[in-house]
Enzyme design. Structure first.
Site, PDB file in Angstrom:
ATOM      1  CB  ILE A  12      -0.993  -0.042   1.189  1.00 63.68           C
ATOM      2  CG1 ILE A  12      -1.853  -1.319   1.065  1.00 63.68           C
ATOM      3  CG2 ILE A  12      -1.872   1.198   1.208  1.00 63.68           C
ATOM      4  CD1 ILE A  12      -2.762  -1.595   2.228  1.00 63.68           C
ATOM      5  CG  ASN A  34      11.548  -3.231   8.287  1.00 68.35           C
ATOM      6  OD1 ASN A  34      10.896  -3.481   7.272  1.00 68.35           O
ATOM      7  ND2 ASN A  34      11.199  -3.676   9.481  1.00 68.35           N
ATOM      8  N   GLY A  38       8.578  -5.238   2.510  1.00 63.28           N
ATOM      9  CA  GLY A  38       8.565  -4.348   1.337  1.00 63.28           C
ATOM     10  C   GLY A  38       9.624  -4.778   0.334  1.00 63.28           C
ATOM     11  CG  PHE A  75       1.434   2.994   4.441  1.00 63.19           C
ATOM     12  CD1 PHE A  75       0.104   2.742   4.147  1.00 63.19           C
ATOM     13  CD2 PHE A  75       2.019   4.141   3.928  1.00 63.19           C
ATOM     14  CE1 PHE A  75      -0.631   3.608   3.353  1.00 63.19           C
ATOM     15  CE2 PHE A  75       1.289   5.019   3.125  1.00 63.19           C
ATOM     16  CZ  PHE A  75      -0.037   4.756   2.839  1.00 63.19           C
ATOM     17  CB  SER A 119      -6.950  -3.001  10.251  1.00 60.42           C
ATOM     18  OG  SER A 119      -7.566  -4.197   9.879  1.00 60.42           O
ATOM     19  CE1 TYR A 143      -2.620  -5.546  11.210  1.00 61.67           C
ATOM     20  CE2 TYR A 143      -4.812  -6.379  10.717  1.00 61.67           C
ATOM     21  CZ  TYR A 143      -3.785  -5.484  10.487  1.00 61.67           C
ATOM     22  OH  TYR A 143      -3.939  -4.513   9.532  1.00 61.67           O
ATOM     23  CE  LYS A 147      -2.183  -1.938  11.473  1.00 55.77           C
ATOM     24  NZ  LYS A 147      -1.715  -1.058  10.416  1.00 55.77           N
ATOM     25  CG  PHE A 171     -13.631  -2.640   5.569  1.00 54.03           C
ATOM     26  CD1 PHE A 171     -13.400  -1.396   6.174  1.00 54.03           C
ATOM     27  CD2 PHE A 171     -14.516  -3.502   6.185  1.00 54.03           C
ATOM     28  CE1 PHE A 171     -14.057  -1.027   7.349  1.00 54.03           C
ATOM     29  CE2 PHE A 171     -15.184  -3.140   7.356  1.00 54.03           C
ATOM     30  CZ  PHE A 171     -14.957  -1.897   7.932  1.00 54.03           C
ATOM     31  NE  ARG A 284      -6.988 -16.418   7.622  1.00 55.27           N
ATOM     32  CZ  ARG A 284      -6.728 -15.516   6.673  1.00 55.27           C
ATOM     33  NH1 ARG A 284      -5.735 -15.717   5.830  1.00 55.27           N
ATOM     34  NH2 ARG A 284      -7.459 -14.435   6.561  1.00 55.27           N
TER      35      ARG A 284
HETATM   36  N1  UFG Z   1      -9.127 -17.000   2.547  1.00 52.73           N
HETATM   37  C1  UFG Z   1      -9.347 -18.284   2.098  1.00 52.73           C
HETATM   38  N2  UFG Z   1      -8.311 -18.935   1.517  1.00 52.73           N
HETATM   39  C2  UFG Z   1      -7.066 -18.393   1.375  1.00 52.73           C
HETATM   40  C3  UFG Z   1      -6.865 -17.073   1.832  1.00 52.73           C
HETATM   41  C4  UFG Z   1      -7.909 -16.415   2.424  1.00 52.73           C
HETATM   42  O1  UFG Z   1     -10.451 -18.835   2.214  1.00 52.73           O
HETATM   43  O2  UFG Z   1      -6.178 -19.072   0.861  1.00 52.73           O
HETATM   44  C5  UFG Z   1     -10.245 -16.266   3.141  1.00 52.73           C
HETATM   45  C6  UFG Z   1      -9.969 -15.817   4.570  1.00 52.73           C
HETATM   46  O3  UFG Z   1     -10.271 -16.846   5.488  1.00 52.73           O
HETATM   47  C7  UFG Z   1     -10.881 -14.604   4.679  1.00 52.73           C
HETATM   48  C8  UFG Z   1     -10.909 -14.039   3.247  1.00 52.73           C
HETATM   49  O4  UFG Z   1     -10.457 -15.086   2.409  1.00 52.73           O
HETATM   50  O5  UFG Z   1     -12.167 -15.022   5.009  1.00 52.73           O
HETATM   51  C9  UFG Z   1     -10.000 -12.856   3.086  1.00 52.73           C
HETATM   52  O6  UFG Z   1      -8.743 -13.196   3.625  1.00 52.73           O
HETATM   53  P1  UFG Z   1      -7.452 -12.299   3.446  1.00 52.73           P
HETATM   54  O7  UFG Z   1      -6.326 -13.005   4.120  1.00 52.73           O
HETATM   55  O8  UFG Z   1      -7.288 -11.923   2.025  1.00 52.73           O
HETATM   56  O9  UFG Z   1      -7.824 -10.965   4.218  1.00 52.73           O
HETATM   57  P2  UFG Z   1      -8.304 -10.775   5.727  1.00 52.73           P
HETATM   58  O10 UFG Z   1      -9.758 -10.470   5.671  1.00 52.73           O
HETATM   59  O11 UFG Z   1      -7.888 -11.850   6.636  1.00 52.73           O
HETATM   60  O12 UFG Z   1      -7.404  -9.571   6.190  1.00 52.73           O
HETATM   61  C10 UFG Z   1      -7.298  -8.397   5.454  1.00 52.73           C
HETATM   62  C11 UFG Z   1      -6.007  -7.711   5.823  1.00 52.73           C
HETATM   63  C12 UFG Z   1      -6.024  -7.287   7.246  1.00 52.73           C
HETATM   64  C13 UFG Z   1      -7.258  -6.533   7.564  1.00 52.73           C
HETATM   65  C14 UFG Z   1      -8.479  -7.286   7.146  1.00 52.73           C
HETATM   66  C15 UFG Z   1      -9.719  -6.484   7.350  1.00 52.73           C
HETATM   67  O13 UFG Z   1      -4.915  -8.587   5.643  1.00 52.73           O
HETATM   68  O14 UFG Z   1      -4.921  -6.461   7.473  1.00 52.73           O
HETATM   69  O15 UFG Z   1      -8.379  -7.594   5.764  1.00 52.73           O
HETATM   70  O16 UFG Z   1     -10.796  -7.085   6.729  1.00 52.73           O
HETATM   71  F1  UFG Z   1      -7.338  -6.324   8.869  1.00 52.73           F
END
Ligand code: UFG
Length: 329
Positions: A12, A34, A38, A75, A119, A143, A147, A171, A284
């Site tokens: 980002i 760092n 990145g 960030f 977040s 996490y 935040k 989001f 998860r």
């Molecule tokens: N998911 C799967 N399979 C995968 C990866 C993810 O089913 O291989 C699902 C996760 O369980 C979740 C959704 O897809 O339900 C989105 O997962 P992401 O890991 O892409 O994103 P998150 O919602 O966990 O997290 C992201 C950011 C966070 C932030 C959050 C807020 O990484 O920093 O969105 O919604 F806090």
């Protein structure tokens, strides 16, 4: 003005740096990163780059002393819900202690304006369909908690020391720069859209769906995906808002539209024209069922307008980056 972008080599942060350089010729960008997550390759050649860690107060103070910073955009943080459940103390050290040092150095150098990357994870499991900034915060992961603590630290620095902050609660950020030169590249990748796109890139055989027993219409988690270009636009509006005397505040950045994991996979099939296979596995830890934002406040106060409302736009733009960079940077 001089803008310090901390974490400017990350997904980002690098898009923010590009946007400042492309759209705001009067501004100068200084990056601190760092390079833990990145990429050197994502650093814009016109930005001044300092390689170092924000928990190193001596290093950070030097950056502030050498540049007359007007505003900080922060960030730099560890940002994976799942990883934070396994390594909570790393999240508190990096995120919370990192913020502590940053605020101390800002205070010592009389720099008091900060735009912060927060977040939706601060809300946790909610019992409303659409989350507003007034929705109670009950993080379900270290996490999200980190935040929330960082926001509270800024709040007290405002009350006691005259800081001004804008906290932007993202989001699910998706998509890439229109050039396809920079985009989302984590190693290992954990985010849904890049993982889904690894199947047509032939880097994985299938996508694992983490749980289909959530209380949602198809049983898979619902998230509010927001295009990186719209997200960055809100940051630069927040900078101007603070420079024009705006008071400290918190804003959601989402689109008010949710997509389930299964829907994302279906849309990625259409974008890539590839039969993406999936398999349901267990949940998860730390994942809330549904996170969808109301962004009314950002519209009203920051004048923010979303350009990309269709998640297919975000998947296409991510696909454009990943095709050009199948192995990351
Ligand atoms: N998911 C799967 N399979 C995968 C990866 C993810 O089913 O291989 C699902 C996760 O369980 C979740 C959704 O897809 O339900 C989105 O997962 P992401 O890991 O892409 O994103 P998150 O919602 O966990 O997290 C992201 C950011 C966070 C932030 C959050 C807020 O990484 O920093 O969105 O919604 F806090």
């Amino acid at each position: 003005m001089k803008i310090l972008v901390i974490g400017g080599a990350g997904y980002i942060g690098s898009h923010c740096v590009y946007s400042i350089i492309e759209n705001r010729q009067d501004d100068e960008v200084i990056i601190v990163d760092n390079l833990a997550t990145g990429h050197k390759e994502a650093i814009h050649e016109k930005a001044k780059f300092y390689h170092g860690d924000i928990t190193d107060a001596v290093f950070l103070d030097k950056v502030f002393k050498e540049n007359k910073i007007d505003v900080v955009i922060h960030f730099a943080a560890k940002s994976l819900v799942g990883e934070s459940m396994e390594k909570p103390l790393e999240y508190f050290r990096n995120n919370v202690y990192g913020m502590q040092v940053l605020l101390e150095v800002m205070h010592a150098n009389n720099v008091k304006k900060i735009v912060f990357s927060s977040s939706a994870a601060t809300y946790g499991d909610v019992d409303v369909d659409v989350i507003s900034e007034d929705t109670p915060t009950n993080p379900t992961s270290p996490y999200g908690e980190s935040k929330l603590i960082m926001e509270k630290m800024m709040k007290w620095c405002d009350i006691c020391l005259g800081f001004r902050f804008v906290s932007l609660r993202y989001f699910n950020v998706a998509g890439a720069h229109s050039s396809g030169e920079i985009g989302e590249a984590h190693n290992p990748e954990t985010h849904l859209i890049p993982i889904v796109l690894q199947v047509p890139l032939k880097k994985r055989d299938h996508v694992s769906i983490f749980g289909d027993d959530y209380p949602t219409f198809d049983g898979t988690c619902i998230r509010d995906y927001i295009h990186i270009e719209d997200l960055i636009d809100a940051h630069l509006r927040a900078v101007d808002y603070l420079m024009n005397g705006g008071k400290s505040d918190i804003f959601n950045l989402g689109t008010s539209k949710g997509n389930s994991v299964k829907e994302i996979i279906e849309k990625a099939k259409e974008v890539t024209n590839y039969p993406i296979k999936s398999e349901v596995v267990g949940r998860r830890p730390g994942d809330p069922a549904t996170l969808v934002a109301s962004y009314d406040k950002a519209s009203k106060v920051l004048g923010w307008k979303i350009k990309h409302t269709d998640v297919k736009d975000m998947i296409s733009s991510a696909w454009n980056f990943h095709k050009k960079h199948p192995n990351g940077f």
